[in-house]
Design an enzyme around this catalytic site. Structure first.
Site, PDB file in Angstrom:
ATOM      1  N   ALA A   1     -50.239  34.660 -21.752  1.00 22.68           N
ATOM      2  CA  ALA A   1     -49.736  33.382 -22.253  1.00 22.68           C
ATOM      3  C   ALA A   1     -50.834  32.336 -22.148  1.00 22.68           C
ATOM      4  O   ALA A   1     -51.302  32.024 -21.052  1.00 22.68           O
ATOM      5  CB  ALA A   1     -48.518  32.939 -21.458  1.00 22.68           C
TER       6      ALA A   1
ATOM      7  N   VAL B   1     -59.966  29.810 -21.167  1.00 23.73           N
ATOM      8  CA  VAL B   1     -59.863  30.881 -20.178  1.00 23.73           C
ATOM      9  C   VAL B   1     -59.186  32.113 -20.774  1.00 23.73           C
ATOM     10  O   VAL B   1     -59.612  33.250 -20.531  1.00 23.73           O
ATOM     11  CB  VAL B   1     -59.114  30.395 -18.922  1.00 23.73           C
TER      12      VAL B   1
ATOM     13  N   GLY C   1     -59.188  33.175 -23.868  1.00 25.78           N
ATOM     14  CA  GLY C   1     -60.193  33.873 -24.662  1.00 25.78           C
ATOM     15  C   GLY C   1     -61.213  34.569 -23.786  1.00 25.78           C
ATOM     16  O   GLY C   1     -61.667  35.681 -24.085  1.00 25.78           O
TER      17      GLY C   1
ATOM     18  N   GLY D   1     -62.258  28.293  -9.398  1.00 25.81           N
ATOM     19  CA  GLY D   1     -62.721  29.145 -10.489  1.00 25.81           C
ATOM     20  C   GLY D   1     -63.027  30.560 -10.062  1.00 25.81           C
ATOM     21  O   GLY D   1     -62.171  31.289  -9.567  1.00 25.81           O
TER      22      GLY D   1
ATOM     23  N   LYS E   1     -55.524  21.864  -5.302  1.00 20.74           N
ATOM     24  CA  LYS E   1     -56.240  23.016  -4.759  1.00 20.74           C
ATOM     25  C   LYS E   1     -56.239  23.003  -3.234  1.00 20.74           C
ATOM     26  O   LYS E   1     -56.082  24.054  -2.587  1.00 20.74           O
ATOM     27  CB  LYS E   1     -57.670  23.025  -5.290  1.00 20.74           C
TER      28      LYS E   1
END
Length: 431
Positions: free
Chosen positions: A12, A17, A19, A138, A209
């Site tokens: 979804a 990201v 791709g 990341g 985060k």
């Protein structure tokens, strides 16, 4: 043991990201299969615009217009969510996927910060994986490092540079002596900052985060509402110059500590000593430091965003699931996570950097010094530099160690002073 039965993935979100995940699975297919012990295959995708050219071949996948329907796709074992947003379609998909008894992988730090406990409970009840390595820093394997590598340690503190946009801006200001607004505009032109950069530059992204890291590090329920967040929009070139003269770099640092007084979580600009590893993290890089009682200091550094690094973290989670290697999302069962009490930051002791823009007139320094004295804050150094065409000057103070409550009292005494132009800047000195 290798099997030919693939792990079937529904994806979804087909932005940067999404791709990247497809390209990574294509480029490293044989290697990933060997490491996972089985192939990993995307079988279905969903996004808002079916006609958009994303630079990858989507014809080989089933296209699902209703993102929620991915949860019920008969051919999928795992759903990967790369939509974003704390609520809305992402949360609907997460709940539906776990209710359907399927694994769920996400890079969505906002959703986890707000709903992480609920989703962890649902995943454990369904006995399916919930994984989110890509949600923090990341491509840096900091979630895995804390949850697995440091699992035997009591973590005293976890802190770091958690937002690449802010770090890019501060690094540019530092290297080129430019002011915030100018560098922000450049960051937006280069794609490092959104057209509305508030989530980044006001510290909200880093706070999301930090709340995830704190939960894993300390075994507490995620408590995003208790994170105190201040961003970098009020940092000026003079602050960075003064910091350099004093032997520091300015960095936006998130800090979490759990102690007898409760859980402390804060994102705030800091002066970082030049000999500390965080001082040398530049550009859009992220870095996280964890301090364990047996392992000592752990330092994680790398690319905190981008299609390649974030896709790498997503696929690493899929490899774990393909291997059957997954446990409690927050390193211990959700029922074992404690509800944290919020620590009183006023009791924390430390040194502070304070910057004032003042009228260049007699008595200003005495007024500031008196406010510090009355609040019980001792001044280590005081520097006044320059007079602008408007007749104002910069006064920078570094305090000796003092309770934060006392520093706040001193600044309150100066509130509304006719000698000051604008609000003072308060940055903590990383100790």
């Amino acid at each position: 043991m290798t099997t030919t039965t693939p792990l079937r993935v529904a994806l979804a979100g087909l932005g940067t990201v999404g791709g990247g995940v497809i390209r990574l699975l294509d480029a490293n297919r044989d290697l990933i299969t060997r490491r996972a012990g089985r192939p990993i295959e995307i079988v279905a995708v969903s996004a808002r615009d079916r006609s958009k050219d994303r630079g990858v071949d989507l014809d080989r996948f089933a296209w699902i217009d209703d993102t929620r329907a991915l949860a019920d796709h008969d051919g999928a074992d795992v759903v990967v969510e790369l939509i974003g947003g704390s609520d809305g379609p992402a949360l609907t998909l997460a709940r539906a996927t776990l209710a359907a008894g399927k694994g769920f992988v996400t890079a969505n730090k906002a959703m986890l910060a707000h709903h992480g406990l609920e989703l962890a409970q649902a995943a454990e009840a369904a006995r399916v994986p919930l994984k989110f390595e890509a949600a923090v820093a990341g491509g840096i394997p900091v979630i895995k490092g804390l949850r697995e590598g440091a699992a035997a340690n009591a973590i005293a503190r976890v802190y770091g540079i958690l937002n690449g946009t802010c770090n890019f801006i501060l690094s540019k200001m530092e290297a080129e002596g430019r002011d915030f607004a100018e560098v922000l505009a450049e960051a937006q032109a280069l794609g490092y900052a959104e057209s509305d950069p508030s989530f980044d530059i006001d510290g909200v992204d880093a706070a999301h985060k930090l709340s995830i890291l704190a939960s894993i590090a300390f075994g507490t329920q995620p408590a995003f509402a208790d994170v105190s967040a201040t961003g970098v929009r009020h940092v000026i070139a003079a602050d960075i110059a003064e910091a350099a003269a004093l032997g520091y770099k300015v960095r936006l640092v998130g800090v979490a500590e759990d102690g007898p007084g409760g859980l402390f979580q804060r994102v705030h600009p800091h002066l970082v000593p030049i000999d500390h590893p965080l001082a040398h993290v530049t550009g859009s890089l992220n870095a996280v430091v964890a301090e364990g009682n047996f392992v000592g200091r752990l330092f994680f550094q790398g690319a905190g965003a981008g299609d390649g690094p974030t896709a790498s973290a997503v696929v690493a989670d899929l490899i774990d699931i393909a291997r059957g290697e997954y446990g409690a999302p927050y390193a211990m069962p959700a029922a074992a996570l404690t509800a944290p009490s919020r620590a009183d930051s006023g009791e924390r002791r430390g040194r502070a950097y304070l910057r004032f823009t003042v009228q260049d007139k007699v008595g200003v320094l005495a007024e500031i010094a008196a406010a510090m004295r009355d609040a019980g804050v001792s001044i280590e150094s005081l520097i006044q530099r320059g007079v602008t065409a408007e007749g104002s000057a910069i006064v920078a103070i570094v305090t000796h160690e003092a309770p934060e409550r006392s520093v706040a009292q001193a600044l309150e005494k100066l509130r509304g002073s006719q000698s000051l132009a604008g609000q003072p800047m308060w940055m903590h000195i990383l100790g």
